[in-house]
Design a protein around this motif. Structure first.
Motif: not given
Length: 172
Positions: A20-36, A83-88
């Motif tokens: 039915r639904e999925m919702f994500r709340l993100e709160t960090l200014p950056a994430y250390d994600v190897a695949y990115e 990082y957030l500029r990149y994410e957006i």
């Protein structure tokens, strides 16, 4: 019942089974994600982003086509991190084009919106997946909870965050 997982890949697997639904709340200014990392480094050097849809966006498009809700809110301070500029510019733009509804909840530095948790979580149908990150944004573990009271508490937090977020991320 509360369960713990340490494989971030479990999130994609669970997201693929949303009914039915999925919702994500993100709160960090950056994430250390190897695949990115490579894409993020390219963005930092020349503001280039790849807008080619990937596996996540294909899944989102399928959910949206089937009438399932896919929403995300990222709490951000007025001054965006690189990082957030990149994410957006990249990942959020790709996901918005696939149909995910993404909003930014902008706060003044040092403040936090009332009724919104200070930690990341996913809401998948009737389960909450609380994300645990190390300083710097490296994923460590997640906690899955299907207790109705816990789910309802997070569902209300999602409603609160969504209502307070006023800056949608446009599809490209």
């Amino acid at each position: 019942m509360r369960r713990t997982r340490t494989d971030l890949g479990d999130v994609l697997e669970r997201a693929s089974r949303v009914e039915r639904e999925m919702f994500r709340l993100e709160t960090l200014p950056a994430y250390d994600v190897a695949y990115e990392l490579d894409a993020y480094q390219r963005f930092l050097s020349d503001n280039a982003v790849d807008l080619t849809p990937g596996r996540w966006q294909e899944m989102i498009a399928g959910h949206v086509e089937a009438g399932r809700s896919c929403r995300r809110v990222h709490v951000v301070s007025q001054e965006l991190s690189d990082y957030l500029r990149y994410e957006i510019a990249g990942p959020y733009a790709r996901s918005a084009a696939a149909g995910e509804q993404i909003r930014l909840l902008t706060t003044e530095t040092g403040t936090w919106p009332e009724g919104v948790p200070t930690y990341d979580f996913w809401l998948f149908d009737d389960e909450v997946w609380i994300m645990d990150y190390a300083p710097g944004g490296r994923f460590e573990r997640l906690y899955i909870d299907d207790d109705p009271d816990v789910v309802n508490e997070h569902r209300q937090a999602a409603v609160t965050a969504w209502a307070a977020a006023s800056a949608p991320v446009p599809a490209t």
